[in-house]
Design a protein around this motif. Sequence first.
Motif, PDB file in Angstrom:
ATOM      1  N   GLU A   3    -110.761  20.945  69.054  1.00 43.29           N
ATOM      2  CA  GLU A   3    -110.066  20.691  70.324  1.00 43.29           C
ATOM      3  C   GLU A   3    -108.758  21.478  70.313  1.00 43.29           C
ATOM      4  OE1 GLU A   3    -108.857  16.666  71.296  1.00 43.29           O
ATOM      5  OE2 GLU A   3    -108.301  17.260  73.328  1.00 43.29           O
ATOM      6  N   GLY A  41    -105.106  22.032  71.832  1.00 38.87           N
ATOM      7  CA  GLY A  41    -104.139  21.191  72.534  1.00 38.87           C
ATOM      8  C   GLY A  41    -104.575  19.735  72.457  1.00 38.87           C
ATOM      9  N   GLY A  89    -103.079  17.138  71.421  1.00 40.28           N
ATOM     10  CA  GLY A  89    -102.071  16.106  71.632  1.00 40.28           C
ATOM     11  C   GLY A  89    -102.029  15.133  70.467  1.00 40.28           C
ATOM     12  N   GLU A 142    -102.774  21.873  67.693  1.00 42.78           N
ATOM     13  CA  GLU A 142    -101.743  21.371  68.601  1.00 42.78           C
ATOM     14  C   GLU A 142    -100.399  21.994  68.206  1.00 42.78           C
ATOM     15  OE1 GLU A 142    -101.351  19.264  71.374  1.00 42.78           O
ATOM     16  OE2 GLU A 142     -99.264  19.803  71.025  1.00 42.78           O
ATOM     17  N   ILE A 143     -99.625  22.351  69.229  1.00 35.04           N
ATOM     18  CA  ILE A 143     -98.362  23.041  68.957  1.00 35.04           C
ATOM     19  C   ILE A 143     -97.227  22.049  68.669  1.00 35.04           C
ATOM     20  CG2 ILE A 143     -97.479  23.193  71.332  1.00 35.04           C
ATOM     21  CD1 ILE A 143     -96.962  26.196  70.740  1.00 35.04           C
ATOM     22  N   ALA A 170    -100.180  24.391  65.123  1.00 33.14           N
ATOM     23  CA  ALA A 170    -100.127  25.840  65.343  1.00 33.14           C
ATOM     24  C   ALA A 170    -100.153  26.127  66.831  1.00 33.14           C
ATOM     25  CB  ALA A 170    -101.339  26.508  64.691  1.00 33.14           C
ATOM     26  N   ASP A 171     -99.610  27.277  67.184  1.00 38.40           N
ATOM     27  CA  ASP A 171     -99.817  27.822  68.516  1.00 38.40           C
ATOM     28  C   ASP A 171    -101.228  28.418  68.517  1.00 38.40           C
ATOM     29  OD1 ASP A 171    -100.003  29.438  70.771  1.00 38.40           O
ATOM     30  OD2 ASP A 171     -97.880  29.960  70.731  1.00 38.40           O
ATOM     31  N   PHE A 172    -102.097  27.870  69.334  1.00 37.38           N
ATOM     32  CA  PHE A 172    -103.487  28.322  69.303  1.00 37.38           C
ATOM     33  C   PHE A 172    -103.598  29.822  69.541  1.00 37.38           C
ATOM     34  CE2 PHE A 172    -107.536  29.256  71.435  1.00 37.38           C
ATOM     35  CZ  PHE A 172    -108.396  28.909  70.417  1.00 37.38           C
ATOM     36  N   ARG A 173    -102.732  30.363  70.369  1.00 38.18           N
ATOM     37  CA  ARG A 173    -102.843  31.788  70.686  1.00 38.18           C
ATOM     38  C   ARG A 173    -102.588  32.653  69.449  1.00 38.18           C
ATOM     39  NH1 ARG A 173     -98.714  31.526  75.464  1.00 38.18           N
ATOM     40  NH2 ARG A 173     -97.766  30.339  73.785  1.00 38.18           N
ATOM     41  N   HIS A 211    -109.253  20.201  76.938  1.00 33.74           N
ATOM     42  CA  HIS A 211    -109.196  19.061  77.864  1.00 33.74           C
ATOM     43  C   HIS A 211    -107.763  18.814  78.305  1.00 33.74           C
ATOM     44  CE1 HIS A 211    -113.206  17.275  76.153  1.00 33.74           C
ATOM     45  NE2 HIS A 211    -113.379  18.399  76.825  1.00 33.74           N
ATOM     46  N   PHE A 212    -107.559  18.843  79.604  1.00 33.70           N
ATOM     47  CA  PHE A 212    -106.249  18.622  80.196  1.00 33.70           C
ATOM     48  C   PHE A 212    -105.190  19.579  79.642  1.00 33.70           C
ATOM     49  CE2 PHE A 212    -108.638  14.641  80.166  1.00 33.70           C
ATOM     50  CZ  PHE A 212    -108.745  14.433  81.512  1.00 33.70           C
ATOM     51  N   ASP A 232    -102.034  22.017  79.569  1.00 35.59           N
ATOM     52  CA  ASP A 232    -100.825  22.021  80.391  1.00 35.59           C
ATOM     53  C   ASP A 232    -101.047  22.999  81.544  1.00 35.59           C
ATOM     54  OD1 ASP A 232     -99.570  20.217  78.730  1.00 35.59           O
ATOM     55  OD2 ASP A 232     -98.670  21.765  77.474  1.00 35.59           O
ATOM     56  N   LEU A 267    -103.279  28.346  78.525  1.00 34.88           N
ATOM     57  CA  LEU A 267    -104.217  28.655  77.440  1.00 34.88           C
ATOM     58  C   LEU A 267    -105.512  29.279  77.962  1.00 34.88           C
ATOM     59  CD1 LEU A 267    -103.739  25.543  75.156  1.00 34.88           C
ATOM     60  CD2 LEU A 267    -103.279  27.918  74.564  1.00 34.88           C
ATOM     61  N   SER A 327    -109.903  10.451  75.626  1.00 37.09           N
ATOM     62  CA  SER A 327    -108.645  11.038  75.169  1.00 37.09           C
ATOM     63  C   SER A 327    -107.501  10.295  75.866  1.00 37.09           C
ATOM     64  CB  SER A 327    -108.590  12.525  75.510  1.00 37.09           C
ATOM     65  OG  SER A 327    -108.176  12.712  76.845  1.00 37.09           O
ATOM     66  N   ARG A 328    -106.295  10.531  75.386  1.00 42.75           N
ATOM     67  CA  ARG A 328    -105.136   9.835  75.960  1.00 42.75           C
ATOM     68  C   ARG A 328    -104.973  10.186  77.442  1.00 42.75           C
ATOM     69  NH1 ARG A 328     -99.330  10.195  76.086  1.00 42.75           N
ATOM     70  NH2 ARG A 328     -99.319  12.319  75.321  1.00 42.75           N
ATOM     71  N   PHE A 329    -105.097  11.489  77.769  1.00 45.63           N
ATOM     72  CA  PHE A 329    -104.910  11.901  79.154  1.00 45.63           C
ATOM     73  C   PHE A 329    -106.046  11.405  80.038  1.00 45.63           C
ATOM     74  CE2 PHE A 329    -101.181  14.471  79.978  1.00 45.63           C
ATOM     75  CZ  PHE A 329    -100.623  14.452  78.713  1.00 45.63           C
TER      76      PHE A 329
HETATM   77  C1  LIG Z   1    -101.728  17.593  78.578  1.00 47.79           C
HETATM   78  S1  LIG Z   1    -101.866  17.575  76.848  1.00 47.79           S
HETATM   79  C2  LIG Z   1    -103.573  17.120  76.584  1.00 47.79           C
HETATM   80  C3  LIG Z   1    -103.796  16.436  75.271  1.00 47.79           C
HETATM   81  C4  LIG Z   1    -105.245  16.056  74.959  1.00 47.79           C
HETATM   82  N1  LIG Z   1    -106.131  17.204  75.085  1.00 47.79           N
HETATM   83  C5  LIG Z   1    -105.746  14.898  75.789  1.00 47.79           C
HETATM   84  O1  LIG Z   1    -106.750  15.063  76.479  1.00 47.79           O
HETATM   85  O2  LIG Z   1    -105.167  13.820  75.718  1.00 47.79           O
HETATM   86  C6  LIG Z   1    -101.849  19.328  76.497  1.00 47.79           C
HETATM   87  C7  LIG Z   1    -101.500  19.607  75.048  1.00 47.79           C
HETATM   88  O3  LIG Z   1    -101.634  20.997  74.776  1.00 47.79           O
HETATM   89  C8  LIG Z   1    -100.631  21.346  73.836  1.00 47.79           C
HETATM   90  N2  LIG Z   1    -100.439  22.819  73.849  1.00 47.79           N
HETATM   91  C9  LIG Z   1     -99.868  23.545  74.837  1.00 47.79           C
HETATM   92  N3  LIG Z   1     -99.838  24.852  74.498  1.00 47.79           N
HETATM   93  C10 LIG Z   1    -100.418  24.949  73.260  1.00 47.79           C
HETATM   94  C11 LIG Z   1    -100.672  26.026  72.374  1.00 47.79           C
HETATM   95  N4  LIG Z   1    -100.324  27.292  72.686  1.00 47.79           N
HETATM   96  N5  LIG Z   1    -101.277  25.777  71.194  1.00 47.79           N
HETATM   97  C12 LIG Z   1    -101.633  24.501  70.861  1.00 47.79           C
HETATM   98  N6  LIG Z   1    -101.396  23.437  71.664  1.00 47.79           N
HETATM   99  C13 LIG Z   1    -100.809  23.647  72.847  1.00 47.79           C
HETATM  100  C14 LIG Z   1     -99.422  20.547  74.306  1.00 47.79           C
HETATM  101  O4  LIG Z   1     -98.439  20.408  73.299  1.00 47.79           O
HETATM  102  C15 LIG Z   1    -100.067  19.216  74.701  1.00 47.79           C
HETATM  103  O5  LIG Z   1    -100.077  18.293  73.649  1.00 47.79           O
END
Ligand SMILES: C[S@@+](CC[C@H](N)C(=O)[O-])C[C@H]1O[C@@H](n2cnc3c(N)ncnc32)[C@H](O)[C@@H]1O
Length: 224
Positions: free
Chosen positions: A57, A59, A61, A82-83, A108-111, A128-129, A131, A143, A203-205
């Motif tokens: 997964e 991001g 969270g 997750e970042i 990590a930053d996924f990118r 999923h969800f 940003d 992303l 998931s939480r969101f």
């Molecule tokens: C809106 S939350 C969704 C969390 C989870 N997927 C859920 O469904 O509950 C988006 C997540 O993506 C993470 N995120 C944003 N940019 C990212 C990146 N470049 N690499 C890894 N995670 C990232 C954010 O920190 C955040 O926790």
Amino acid sequence: MPRGRYSRRIQTPILPEAGQNRYLRFFPADALYRTPDLFPCLDSRSLFGSDAPMEMEVGCGTGEFLCALAPRYPAINFVGVEISPKALRYAAQTAAGLALNNLLFLCADFRLAAPLLAPSSLRALYLHFPDPHMQPRYRKHRLFDAHFLDIAHHALEPDGLLSVMTDVEALFWEMLETAEADPRFRKRHAERFLTGWDFPVASRFQKTWQAKGLPILRFELLKR
Ligand SMILES: C[S@@+](CC[C@H](N)C(=O)[O-])C[C@H]1O[C@@H](n2cnc3c(N)ncnc32)[C@H](O)[C@@H]1O
């Protein structure tokens, strides 16, 4: 294999630092950027020491989705990227309570971490969800784009699943159109897109949006 780039690659899993939760690994952005060769390939063998199928997964969270999937599917390895270290400390604490061997979180930053994904190393990739970053000046932080599909195509095994969902309608249409323009994937479903939640765990969101009665828009792609 010629020496050089790959000769420096760490072949064993990155071990947790003293006192660090065994479910959490840190992949700092500056090190990923400057010395990516020092990190392991992202595949089941490097991360878990097994050849079980791996699902990721992006991001993740606070990790509810993966922490719920991992006990249900012990024959699959689950990785969350997750970042936010704060979110992942929470996720790793939950994972420690579950004491499973098939769950790991990468901070990590996924990118930056995506080039470490081994070819055909993933059975499923979940976004999923994400940003939404709807303002033009923040779009670069999104992303999902055509490059994300390049990464997914590289990392997924044939017929591997890419699951994308959001509650943000404008973002959804953009993502769907980008996906539909890519001939390397086909939809898993007959409908143009899906609504609602169809996974056995939440998931939480997903819980948040569902409690508010907000629609969830999603699509599932399979790598051709
Ligand atoms: C809106 S939350 C969704 C969390 C989870 N997927 C859920 O469904 O509950 C988006 C997540 O993506 C993470 N995120 C944003 N940019 C990212 C990146 N470049 N690499 C890894 N995670 C990232 C954010 O920190 C955040 O926790």
